[in-house]
Design a protein around this motif. Structure first.
Motif, PDB file in Angstrom:
ATOM      1  N   VAL A  86      -8.934   5.734  -0.366  1.00 25.30           N
ATOM      2  CA  VAL A  86      -9.160   4.188  -0.639  1.00 25.30           C
ATOM      3  C   VAL A  86      -8.029   3.684   0.232  1.00 25.30           C
ATOM      4  CG1 VAL A  86      -9.324   2.273  -2.087  1.00 25.30           C
ATOM      5  CG2 VAL A  86     -10.929   4.383  -2.525  1.00 25.30           C
ATOM      6  N   LEU A  87      -6.697   4.169  -0.317  1.00 23.91           N
ATOM      7  CA  LEU A  87      -5.486   3.449   0.265  1.00 23.91           C
ATOM      8  C   LEU A  87      -5.493   3.555   1.896  1.00 23.91           C
ATOM      9  CD1 LEU A  87      -3.100   4.540  -2.234  1.00 23.91           C
ATOM     10  CD2 LEU A  87      -4.156   2.237  -2.159  1.00 23.91           C
ATOM     11  N   ALA A  88      -5.966   4.921   2.224  1.00 25.54           N
ATOM     12  CA  ALA A  88      -6.015   5.023   3.629  1.00 25.54           C
ATOM     13  C   ALA A  88      -7.167   4.001   4.707  1.00 25.54           C
ATOM     14  CB  ALA A  88      -6.199   6.373   4.070  1.00 25.54           C
ATOM     15  N   PHE A  89      -8.147   3.711   3.756  1.00 24.70           N
ATOM     16  CA  PHE A  89      -8.940   2.847   4.577  1.00 24.70           C
ATOM     17  C   PHE A  89      -8.493   1.553   4.554  1.00 24.70           C
ATOM     18  CE2 PHE A  89     -11.881  -0.509   4.089  1.00 24.70           C
ATOM     19  CZ  PHE A  89     -12.959  -0.340   5.092  1.00 24.70           C
ATOM     20  N   LEU A  90      -7.709   0.992   3.466  1.00 23.79           N
ATOM     21  CA  LEU A  90      -7.257  -0.415   3.371  1.00 23.79           C
ATOM     22  C   LEU A  90      -6.179  -0.462   4.552  1.00 23.79           C
ATOM     23  CD1 LEU A  90      -6.814  -0.645  -0.467  1.00 23.79           C
ATOM     24  CD2 LEU A  90      -8.667  -1.845   1.143  1.00 23.79           C
TER      25      LEU A  90
ATOM     26  N   GLN B  61     -12.146  -6.320   0.425  1.00 19.15           N
ATOM     27  CA  GLN B  61     -12.717  -6.775  -0.888  1.00 19.15           C
ATOM     28  C   GLN B  61     -13.349  -5.750  -1.427  1.00 19.15           C
ATOM     29  OE1 GLN B  61     -15.606  -9.700  -1.470  1.00 19.15           O
ATOM     30  NE2 GLN B  61     -14.118 -10.948  -2.578  1.00 19.15           N
ATOM     31  N   GLY B  62     -14.336  -4.973  -0.957  1.00 20.41           N
ATOM     32  CA  GLY B  62     -15.030  -4.134  -1.796  1.00 20.41           C
ATOM     33  C   GLY B  62     -14.201  -2.594  -1.892  1.00 20.41           C
ATOM     34  N   MET B  63     -13.081  -2.462  -1.211  1.00 21.85           N
ATOM     35  CA  MET B  63     -12.619  -1.246  -1.282  1.00 21.85           C
ATOM     36  C   MET B  63     -11.548  -1.606  -2.292  1.00 21.85           C
ATOM     37  SD  MET B  63     -13.778   1.335   0.140  1.00 21.85           S
ATOM     38  CE  MET B  63     -12.519   2.570   0.572  1.00 21.85           C
ATOM     39  N   LEU B  64     -10.933  -2.748  -2.544  1.00 20.40           N
ATOM     40  CA  LEU B  64     -10.155  -3.116  -3.371  1.00 20.40           C
ATOM     41  C   LEU B  64     -10.558  -2.966  -4.717  1.00 20.40           C
ATOM     42  CD1 LEU B  64      -7.925  -6.121  -2.347  1.00 20.40           C
ATOM     43  CD2 LEU B  64      -7.055  -4.104  -2.979  1.00 20.40           C
ATOM     44  N   ALA B  65     -11.952  -3.259  -4.861  1.00 18.73           N
ATOM     45  CA  ALA B  65     -12.535  -3.227  -6.167  1.00 18.73           C
ATOM     46  C   ALA B  65     -12.708  -1.624  -6.729  1.00 18.73           C
ATOM     47  CB  ALA B  65     -14.015  -3.608  -5.965  1.00 18.73           C
TER      48      ALA B  65
ATOM     49  N   LEU C 216       0.821  -1.486   0.029  1.00 23.18           N
ATOM     50  CA  LEU C 216       0.141   0.037  -0.092  1.00 23.18           C
ATOM     51  C   LEU C 216       0.814   1.330  -0.005  1.00 23.18           C
ATOM     52  CD1 LEU C 216      -2.865  -1.048   2.640  1.00 23.18           C
ATOM     53  CD2 LEU C 216      -3.143  -0.786   0.201  1.00 23.18           C
ATOM     54  N   ALA C 217       1.813   1.422   0.655  1.00 19.21           N
ATOM     55  CA  ALA C 217       2.812   2.377   0.776  1.00 19.21           C
ATOM     56  C   ALA C 217       3.499   2.568  -0.587  1.00 19.21           C
ATOM     57  CB  ALA C 217       3.951   2.170   1.882  1.00 19.21           C
ATOM     58  N   ASP C 218       3.947   1.570  -1.429  1.00 19.58           N
ATOM     59  CA  ASP C 218       4.402   1.847  -2.773  1.00 19.58           C
ATOM     60  C   ASP C 218       3.213   2.301  -3.750  1.00 19.58           C
ATOM     61  OD1 ASP C 218       6.694   0.568  -1.792  1.00 19.58           O
ATOM     62  OD2 ASP C 218       6.185  -1.355  -2.841  1.00 19.58           O
ATOM     63  N   MET C 219       2.024   1.831  -3.477  1.00 20.32           N
ATOM     64  CA  MET C 219       0.771   2.232  -4.432  1.00 20.32           C
ATOM     65  C   MET C 219       0.481   3.827  -3.968  1.00 20.32           C
ATOM     66  SD  MET C 219      -1.576  -0.932  -3.759  1.00 20.32           S
ATOM     67  CE  MET C 219      -3.012  -0.240  -4.800  1.00 20.32           C
ATOM     68  N   LYS C 220       0.739   3.977  -2.937  1.00 20.34           N
ATOM     69  CA  LYS C 220       0.635   5.783  -2.372  1.00 20.34           C
ATOM     70  C   LYS C 220       1.677   6.498  -3.257  1.00 20.34           C
ATOM     71  CE  LYS C 220      -0.257   8.588   1.549  1.00 20.34           C
ATOM     72  NZ  LYS C 220       0.707   9.744   1.222  1.00 20.34           N
ATOM     73  N   GLU C 221       2.870   6.005  -3.339  1.00 17.21           N
ATOM     74  CA  GLU C 221       4.197   6.626  -3.656  1.00 17.21           C
ATOM     75  C   GLU C 221       3.753   7.029  -5.327  1.00 17.21           C
ATOM     76  OE1 GLU C 221       7.601   5.050  -2.800  1.00 17.21           O
ATOM     77  OE2 GLU C 221       7.846   5.935  -0.798  1.00 17.21           O
TER      78      GLU C 221
END
Length: 308
Positions: free
Chosen positions: A261-265, A280-284, A238-243
């Motif tokens: 979304v990333l913060a929620f996950l 699962q829903g937030m990943l979608a 998730l940290a990589d995705m945020k960057e």
């Protein structure tokens, strides 16, 4: 008054960061020459011109300094990788540039790579193993993501073998250049690796079976970063995705929504047990970002969640 106080705090922070950088650079030079065990704190402070007492204002121990060195240089490599990922390049050209990052960094940071090669076979402690394992996990994830961008479905089920090839050739040439002082033109190696990848993909298209049957990223992280649990590995993704999101060409509103979304996950991962259906829903909600596909797959695999 508050503004002046904040300016003073920032000035102190910058001064401390500069001094930490000086200590890191002195230490990496000495570790490369003499090894970690044979280098004393006194030698480090003598080299960078501070007292032994002052050293402990910046690092609580030599071991903490050692870990800070790896974090410092790995962060530089990560920043360079993100910079390449943000460039508007054809996928194949981008992968070649990504393959070149270690060789590019070697030319600039030979002392660090000398220490890194030594630590590959003998890590000092658990925390350093975690730092090295996390970095390796990130790099392998980058490789897999970009292989799929270049070849699409052609490499489904084969990325493990291809990454093993990349890692083997890359490590061998780095060692040859660094340790054996071989007269190798490092600028040629990334294209050479890319050509070998092409050969391998052609072989798989002709029916050759893959050797790697398990998930390669799990294999590497289990070996080099076994103390990280699945939630910690997921947090790293998730940290990589945020960057990556920060350098993507989205509107501020889109970035704000995706950041939420990333913060929620990430908040879910801090709980003893995640709400799998919510996760699962937030990943979608991230399906619209193609660059996140590989991360969604890894998160789903780590947390045993089916993608919607």
């Amino acid at each position: 008054m508050v503004i002046h106080k904040n300016m003073h705090v920032e000035k102190v922070r910058l001064m401390k960061a500069r001094k930490q950088k000086e200590i890191i650079e002195s230490a990496i030079k000495l570790f490369a020459e003499n090894g970690f065990t044979n280098t004393s704190i006194q030698e480090i402070v003598n080299d960078c011109g501070i007292s032994k007492g002052a050293f402990y204002n910046y690092f609580p121990s030599k071991e903490a300094l050692h870990i800070a060195i790896f974090e410092y240089y790995f962060e530089q490599m990560r920043a360079r990788t993100l910079e390449i990922d943000a460039e508007q390049l054809p996928p194949r050209e981008k992968l070649v540039k990504l393959l070149n990052v270690p060789f590019e960094q070697l030319a600039q940071q030979k002392d660090f790579f000398m220490v890194y090669m030594r630590e590959q076979s003998f890590t000092i402690n658990k925390e350093l193993r975690e730092v090295m394992g996390k970095t390796q996990f990130e790099m392998l994830t980058w490789y897999e993501k970009n292989l799929k961008k270049v070849y699409g479905d052609k490499v489904n089920g084969y990325t493990g073998d291809i990454i093993m090839l990349i890692e083997g050739i890359r490590s061998s040439y780095l060692a040859a250049i660094l340790i054996q002082n071989s007269q190798i033109d490092a600028t040629l190696v990334p294209t050479f690796i890319m050509n070998r990848i092409e050969d391998m993909v052609s072989s798989f298209e002709n029916g050759e079976e893959p050797i790697m049957k398990n998930n390669l990223l799990d294999l590497f992280t289990n070996q080099s970063c076994s103390s990280l649990n699945h939630h910690e590995k997921a947090s790293s993704l998730l940290a990589d995705m945020k960057e990556q999101l920060e350098v993507m060409n989205f509107s501020d509103a889109q970035k704000e929504g995706l950041t939420g979304v990333l913060a929620f996950l990430n908040s879910e991962l801090q709980k003893p047990s995640i709400e799998k259906y919510a996760f699962q829903g937030m990943l979608a909600n991230l399906k619209t970002v193609k660059e996140f596909d590989i991360y969604r797959e890894k998160l789903a695999s780590l947390l045993a969640i089916e993608l919607l």
